[in-house]
Each structure stands twice: as structure tokens, then as C-alpha cells.
Design a protein around this motif. Structure first.
Motif, short mmCIF file in Angstrom:
data_model
loop_
_atom_site.label_atom_id
_atom_site.label_comp_id
_atom_site.label_asym_id
_atom_site.label_seq_id
_atom_site.Cartn_x
_atom_site.Cartn_y
_atom_site.Cartn_z
N GLY A 153 -5.90 13.35 -4.15
CA GLY A 153 -4.72 13.10 -4.94
C GLY A 153 -3.29 12.45 -4.74
O GLY A 153 -2.42 12.63 -4.97
N ARG A 154 -3.84 11.60 -3.47
CA ARG A 154 -2.73 11.00 -2.92
C ARG A 154 -2.30 9.83 -3.78
O ARG A 154 -3.01 8.92 -4.31
CB ARG A 154 -2.64 10.44 -1.71
N PRO A 155 -0.98 9.54 -4.34
CA PRO A 155 -0.77 8.33 -5.21
C PRO A 155 -0.80 6.96 -4.09
O PRO A 155 -0.27 7.14 -3.09
CB PRO A 155 0.62 8.60 -5.75
N HIS A 156 -1.25 5.86 -4.66
CA HIS A 156 -1.32 4.76 -3.93
C HIS A 156 0.05 4.01 -3.93
O HIS A 156 0.48 3.82 -5.10
CB HIS A 156 -2.50 3.67 -4.51
N PRO A 157 0.36 3.63 -2.78
CA PRO A 157 1.87 2.88 -2.86
C PRO A 157 2.17 1.64 -3.64
O PRO A 157 3.08 1.12 -3.92
CB PRO A 157 2.29 3.01 -1.55
N ARG A 158 0.87 0.97 -3.62
CA ARG A 158 0.86 -0.33 -4.06
C ARG A 158 0.07 -0.66 -5.54
O ARG A 158 0.01 -1.63 -5.96
CB ARG A 158 0.70 -1.29 -3.16
N VAL B 3 -12.36 -8.99 -10.42
CA VAL B 3 -13.46 -7.93 -10.19
C VAL B 3 -13.28 -7.00 -9.09
O VAL B 3 -14.21 -6.02 -8.93
CB VAL B 3 -14.55 -8.94 -10.05
N ARG B 4 -12.23 -7.16 -8.29
CA ARG B 4 -12.10 -6.11 -7.21
C ARG B 4 -10.84 -6.36 -6.55
O ARG B 4 -10.01 -7.38 -6.62
CB ARG B 4 -13.15 -6.46 -5.94
N VAL B 5 -10.15 -5.29 -6.08
CA VAL B 5 -9.00 -5.16 -5.24
C VAL B 5 -9.17 -4.40 -3.96
O VAL B 5 -9.94 -3.58 -3.98
CB VAL B 5 -7.98 -4.25 -5.96
N THR B 6 -8.92 -5.36 -3.14
CA THR B 6 -9.16 -4.69 -1.54
C THR B 6 -7.62 -4.69 -0.72
O THR B 6 -6.69 -5.47 -1.24
CB THR B 6 -9.92 -5.78 -0.82
N GLY B 7 -7.59 -4.13 0.07
CA GLY B 7 -6.19 -4.19 1.16
C GLY B 7 -5.84 -2.77 1.51
O GLY B 7 -6.41 -1.84 0.83
N PRO B 8 -5.31 -2.75 2.83
CA PRO B 8 -4.78 -1.34 3.01
C PRO B 8 -3.74 -0.62 2.14
O PRO B 8 -2.94 -1.26 1.61
CB PRO B 8 -4.39 -1.88 4.58
N ARG B 9 -3.67 0.63 2.32
CA ARG B 9 -2.63 1.21 1.60
C ARG B 9 -1.39 0.95 1.89
O ARG B 9 -0.38 0.86 1.19
CB ARG B 9 -2.68 2.81 1.95
N ASP B 10 -1.10 0.44 3.07
CA ASP B 10 0.32 0.06 3.56
C ASP B 10 0.55 -1.28 3.88
O ASP B 10 1.48 -1.96 4.41
CB ASP B 10 0.61 0.83 4.98
N GLY B 11 -0.58 -2.21 3.15
CA GLY B 11 -0.26 -3.61 3.29
C GLY B 11 -0.64 -4.48 2.04
O GLY B 11 -0.94 -3.75 1.07
N ARG B 12 -0.63 -5.70 1.98
CA ARG B 12 -0.72 -6.53 0.89
C ARG B 12 -1.99 -6.35 0.17
O ARG B 12 -3.17 -6.09 1.09
CB ARG B 12 -0.32 -7.98 1.18
N GLN B 13 -2.18 -6.52 -0.88
CA GLN B 13 -3.56 -6.51 -1.63
C GLN B 13 -4.14 -7.54 -2.03
O GLN B 13 -3.38 -8.55 -2.28
CB GLN B 13 -3.39 -5.51 -2.81
N GLN B 14 -5.43 -7.64 -2.11
CA GLN B 14 -5.91 -8.84 -2.32
C GLN B 14 -6.86 -8.58 -3.83
O GLN B 14 -7.56 -7.51 -3.94
CB GLN B 14 -7.17 -9.30 -1.61
N VAL B 15 -6.61 -9.39 -4.73
CA VAL B 15 -7.23 -9.29 -5.96
C VAL B 15 -8.42 -10.59 -6.28
O VAL B 15 -7.97 -11.46 -6.34
CB VAL B 15 -6.16 -9.35 -7.12
#
Length: 654
Positions: free
Chosen positions: A598-603, A192-204
Motif C-alpha cells: 500500500g505504499r505510494p511509489h515516490p517516482r 517494455v519495463r521500468v526499473t530503478g530503486p524507490r529513492d533513485g532515478r528510474q530506467q525506462v
């Protein structure tokens, strides 16, 4: 590798938390991505630590929702079994290795032969271990699918249930091919959601769970999604509720509740594409009707008495063209020629967004014409004047979309029926008017009969050349992103129609009075005084049909802002960019999700019809340089590079 283990695999390396990828969606697009991860891992992740894959989907892996196994056995694919593959070949432009595999037809034959051999061994009392490319499921087909596999030929149209079994096998094989120690977790949940910083681990975050999955990278492979209704559909639904009518909005037909469509009553159906064909099947054979051959060989429908009467129309007013029923002999059209990588590079180098009609369509039209006339000159020289080499030189010199092309073709192709007329192909009923409803029925049956005859006659093989050129064009358009909806409809109308036998059934239903055609430029209105829906068309002026049921026979448009997928909407709300048509904006290079700057997300990555790099399908015809396979390879390699970099960082830190 293992699925859902209690403990990670042992390793001689010092322990550290393995890199983790979450793939949201477990249908054929996710399966194709896993296949490419497995293929590219030896090169890009050979020395890396084991990693984990989490697949999140409420439906079984392999087929996902659309190709799930619990569907009516009456529903078919719209591609021949020999034209369906999940595997790369030498035609695919990719950096990763080719990992060949069987087409649906080849797999079915192998599955049946293995089943027969196993049963023969068991009859002799012989038991032995089985190894089938690292996965056993293809040879454990249930009896009804085993019988279908036995009868399947390359030119058969398989049921969706058999395709589901094939996709499941590809998934099992791809998982088996992942690097040793890889752990695969399957979650029958909704993300239902993805969170997390651009340069860090993501939470699904998963529906109903308090703790998220933590990931180093996330891929959205969501497939076709439900959508909230637009203003017109909301108004029709409200009208139906007020007057106790039935309104089925755009949705996946296999999920529609058609039980409310009552026997003998008129039903207005808007749409004559593949969703209409599925609806037609479920409301006829699905309700006990059957087909027989008459004494003259003509197909006859025997009603059960439980069918409604379908009044069907659309913008074009005719069903999609039947799939071509013969193979191409001789030289294939040498495409791309006028709409290839160089032309796309030129379009992308210009300032501003290319206009489809002004900048793109003339190039496409010239490419399709080139394929058509190449085939006409090389396979049917008695129907042209002059030599191909001279015609080709003059054709190449003509500006795209200009009158010089028409003059050249008229001089070289004497019979107008042999000339490619894209406008007439797109709108075959444009400008035609019929005196009454019954005259329209006769004309439409004649149109369908002519289409069936043409699509199964190699004398019209330029049609197949145009089909192959359409596939080539689609592959080039992927780089241009969101180009609007007209092209996708035109492509589907010409290249993605139903099997020929389905149109033969439609003819029988029309003759039986179960299907009544409404014509082109169909409109639907409401009549509050009479409490009914009313449908009319430009084909029969002054004629209208009233009904207490309306079915929108089409899939919802894949738009981010109206998607019912909570995850997709939350990503957009949190900053992911959408195109003017409402598709999720991604990098054409590797599928990374773009933000509004227009920036691609690294993760974060995305693949599929909800993105502006949507390909024509998750599986494809062999040897056609399938765009989905190219995208899967690029995204898999980007993922593996990301994981390798993170693994190296973790090693240095340790």
C-alpha cells in the motif's frame, strides 16, 4: 522549448543534468497531463532548472492509438462537438490555475475562419507570420478536414479524424506553453519495463533498444490496451481454428480485420454498444452501402450486396441509449446532494471495503432520483402534485433504497411514466418473451424508435438531469477506486451511447434485413458436430441462430494480469499492486503507483483506464468538474514538486 534537439537550451545557471520525466503513452491523457504541467509550472517550478520530457508511444502524440488520424472517415465521435474539451474551467476542483481553451466546436470554427482569412490574404499576395497560441498546426488542416470543420456545428458529431487533429493541436499548444528551455523528445517506440530503486532515478527500457531512458519520474498514460483472451475466448478461438471458422475477440474495432466476414453470410455479434456501432458502419457504408430518405422521410438503406447479415444481441438485448439531442434550459440539478464528498468520506472511514450494492448503490440511486424529480418539479410542474420545497424535504428524510421513497414518489407523481425506474432502465427486456424471431424484430424497432423520440424531446428533460447526475456520481466514485464492472456498464448504457443518427441508421439496417436482433441474456455455444457457432437468447425461447463467424463487439477488460502491455505486466510482477478486479492500484490523491504493502511509489505515477482511479474519459464535457482534469492537475503538481525537490538537491550538492 524544442523537440528532439541536439543540444540543451543555454542557461545562465551552472550546468547540471536537467530533471527528466518519461511519459509512457502520448494520447489524450498524456496531452492533458502536459497541459496541466505547463499550467502549474510557473507556480511550482518557476525558479527551477529546465527539465526534459520524453514521450514514448508508437503512435502520433495528441491522439495516440485510439484517436490516431489514419482511421476510416466514416467513424464518428459519440459526443457533440460542443461537449468535447481538453481544457479546465471554473467547475473543475483543482489547485492549479484555470487555463481556458476552445471546445472542439470552437476550435473547428476558429480553424476554418483562420484558413479562410489566410487564403484571402494569399489571393491578394499578402504574406505574414502566423502565431496561433504558440502552435501552427490547427490552421494547416487537409482539405477534407477543412471542409468538415467548415460544416461543423456545436451539435454535430465530428469524425474521429477531426478529433485527432484537435488533440494534436492541444498537444502542440501545451508543449509550446511549457517553461522556456524545456526539451521534449518524442519516441515512436514501445516501453517494455521500468526499473530503478524507490529513492533513485528510474530506467525506462524501450523495445529493441539496448540503453534505457533515465528518468527522475515516470508516468504511465497508456490508454486502452489489448488483452490476452480469457478461458472462454481461448476456447472459442480454438474451436474456430479447428473448424475453419472466423472468431474476432474483444478489441478496438478500428483495428479488427473484418475482411473475413463474407457478403451475405450470417455473423453472430455479441454486444450492442459503441463497438457494435463501429462494426455496423464498417460493414455497411464501409462496403459501399448508402442511405436515402424515402417519400415519407423515413431513412432507407440501399445495400451494396457486399454486407454480411449481423445477428446481434447482448445481456440487455437493446442498443445503448442515444445521446440526448437538446440542451438543458433553466436550473441545473443541484448535485451532488446525496452522493457527494461527505458521503464518500463516510464510506472511506469505515473499516473494510465498501460493498457496492449494499453501501454505494442506494446513495447513487437516491442522487439520480433527486436530479430527476428536481427537474420534473421545476420544469414540468403540471405533471406533479405539491411544491418542490415540500417534496425535497420529505425526499431528503427518506432512507436511501427504502420503501418510503417509493410511497413518496407515487403520491407526488401521478403518472408512472414520469417516475424514475432504474431497474427497468437497466433491463428493459427483463421478463419479456416473444413468440417468434420476427415479433422480436418489430418490438426492438419500436423500442429504438421510442428511445430516439424521447432523447430528442425536451418534454423528457428529466432524462438530461439524470445524465448530469450520472456525471457527478462518476466524479465521486473515482475516490473509491475499483468498484467492479457493473457500474461502468450501466453508466455507458445510459450516458455514453451513440449519436441519434446512428440509431436511425440501425433502424434502416434492421428494416433492410442487414441487422437481425437476437434479444436479451444472449448466449453463445459451439456445435462440434455441425462445426458452427450457435446463439440464442431468453427473449425468444427455443430460437437459435447458426453462423460460421462470431464477433465480440466490445473492448477488452482493462486487467493487469491479462494485459498484452509488457510494461504493465512487468510492473505488477515487480511488486506493483493490483485490485481484486485486476486494475493497477494507485493513490487517489495524485496517481502514484502503490506497491503490495500500500505504499505510494515516490517516482512512478499512472493515469487511465488500467488504474483503479480510472475516469470516464481523457476529454470531457465543459463545466462538469471532469474527474480526468482533476486527476491530471493533481499528478502534474506532484510531478513538479518532485522535480523541484530534485533540482534543489542538485543545487545544494553542486
Amino acid at each position: 522549448m524544442s523537440a528532439n534537439p541536439d543540444h540543451p537550451a543555454h542557461s545562465d545557471q551552472p550546468f547540471r543534468s536537467p530533471a527528466t520525466v518519461v511519459i509512457v503513452g502520448a494520447g489524450p491523457r498524456a496531452t492533458g497531463l502536459i497541459e496541466r504541467i505547463a499550467a502549474n509550472a510557473p507556480e511550482l517550478y518557476g525558479d527551477g532548472a529546465p527539465f526534459e520530457l520524453h514521450l514514448v508511444d508508437p503512435h502520433p502524440p495528441g491522439g495516440g492509438r485510439i484517436w490516431r488520424p489514419d482511421q476510416s472517415p466514416l467513424l464518428w465521435m459519440n459526443s457533440m462537438a460542443e461537449d468535447v474539451t481538453m481544457f479546465t474551467d471554473e467547475s473543475v476542483e483543482r489547485e492549479g490555475p484555470i487555463r481556458p481553451g476552445p471546445s472542439l466546436a470552437e476550435w473547428a470554427r476558429e480553424a476554418w475562419e483562420a484558413r479562410e482569412a489566410r487564403e484571402a490574404r494569399e489571393a491578394r499576395g499578402v504574406r505574414e507570420a502566423r502565431e496561433v497560441r504558440g502552435a501552427e498546426p490547427p490552421y494547416a488542416l487537409p482539405p477534407e478536414l477543412a471542409a468538415e470543420a467548415a460544416a461543423l456545428t456545436g451539435r454535430s458529431f465530428a469524425t474521429r479524424r477531426l478529433q485527432s487533429a484537435y488533440l494534436r493541436w492541444v498537444y502542440e499548444r501545451s508543449v509550446a506553453d511549457l517553461p522556456p528551455g524545456t526539451i521534449v523528445h518524442e519516441h515512436r517506440d514501445r516501453a517494455v519495463r521500468v526499473t530503478g530503486p524507490r529513492d533513485g532515478r528510474q530506467q525506462v527500457w524501450l523495445e529493441g533498444r539496448t540503453a534505457p531512458l533515465t528518468a527522475d519520474a515516470v508516468v504511465l498514460a497508456l490508454g486502452h490496451l489489448d488483452a490476452e483472451p480469457d478461458a472462454e475466448q481461448r476456447a472459442l478461438t480454438a474451436f474456430a481454428a479447428e473448424h475453419q471458422l472466423v472468431h474476432l475477440p474483444p478489441e478496438f474495432t478500428a483495428d479488427s480485420d473484418v475482411s473475413a466476414l463474407r457478403p451475405g453470410e450470417p455473423v453472430i455479434v455479441r454486444g450492442l454498444g459503441l463497438a457494435f456501432v463501429d462494426l455496423m458502419v464498417l460493414l455497411t457504408e464501409g462496403r459501399g452501402g448508402r442511405y436515402e430518405r424515402g417519400p415519407d422521410g423515413e431513412l432507407v438503406y440501399r445495400p451494396s450486396g457486399r454486407e454480411p447479415v449481423l445477428y446481434a444481441g447482448s445481456r440487455r438485448g437493446v442498443p445503448y441509449h442515444a445521446k440526448i439531442g437538446y440542451s438543458l434550459s433553466g436550473e441545473r440539478p443541484p448535485v451532488p446532494r446525496f452522493f457527494g464528498p461527505a458521503e464518500v468520506d463516510t464510506l472511506l472511514s469505515r473499516p473494510g471495503r465498501p460493498d457496492f450494492r449494499r453501501d454505494i448503490w442506494p446513495l447513487i440511486a437516491k442522487e439520480l432520483g433527486f436530479a430527476h424529480y428536481h427537474r420534473l418539479f421545476t420544469a414540468h410542474p403540471e405533471r406533479v402534485t405539491g411544491e418542490w420545497s415540500a417534496f425535497e424535504e420529505k425526499y431528503a428524510a427518506c432512507p436511501p433504497g427504502g420503501p418510503d421513497l417509493d410511497v413518496l414518489v407515487a403520491a407526488a407523481v401521478p403518472d408512472p411514466a414520469d417516475r424514475l425506474d432504474l431497474d427497468t432502465l437497466d433491463r428493459p427486456l427483463a421478463g419479456l418473451r416473444f413468440s417468434d424471431h420476427e415479433t422480436l424484430q418489430q418490438a426492438l424497432r419500436g423500442h429504438i424508435e421510442a428511445d430516439l423520440a424521447r432523447r430528442h424531446d425536451p418534454a423528457h428533460s428529466p432524462d438530461l438531469a439524470v445524465f448530469l447526475a450520472l456525471l457527478s456520481v462518476y466524479g465521486q466514485l473515482i475516490r473509491l477506486g475499483d468498484i467492479g464492472g457493473w457500474w461502468h456498464g450501466f453508466f455507458s448504457f445510459l450516458a455514453s451511447g451513440p449519436p441519434g443518427p446512428r440509431l436511425e441508421q440501425l433502424l434502416a439496417l434492421s428494416r433492410a434485413g442487414v441487422v437481425r436482433f437476437l434479444g436479451a441474456e444472449m448466449t453463445v455455444t459451439t456445435d462440434p458436430a455441425r462445426g458452427v457457432f450457435r446463439a440464442s437468447s431468453a427473449s425468444v425461447p427455443g430460437h437459435a441462430v447458426e453462423a460460421r463467424a462470431l464477433v465480440e463487439a466490445r473492448l477488452p477488460e482493462p486487467t493487469v494480469d491479462r494485459s498484452r502491455d509488457t510494461l504493465l505486466r512487468s510492473l505488477h510482477r515487480d511488486g506493483a499492486a493490483a485490485t481484486p478486479a485486476g486494475l493497477l492500484a494507485v493513490s487517489p490523491a495524485d496517481g502514484r503507483i502503490l506497491d503490495r504493502a500500500g505504499r505510494p511509489h515516490p517516482r512512478r505515477f499512472a493515469l487511465g483506464p488500467h488504474t483503479d482511479a480510472r475516469a470516464s474519459g481523457a476529454f470531457a464535457r465543459p463545466r462538469t468538474n471532469a474527474p480526468a482534469f482533476r486527476q491530471n492537475d493533481a499528478t502534474a503538481r506532484a510531478l513538479l514538486r518532485c522535480l523541484r525537490e530534485l533540482s534543489c538537491r542538485a543545487t545544494v550538492t553542486a
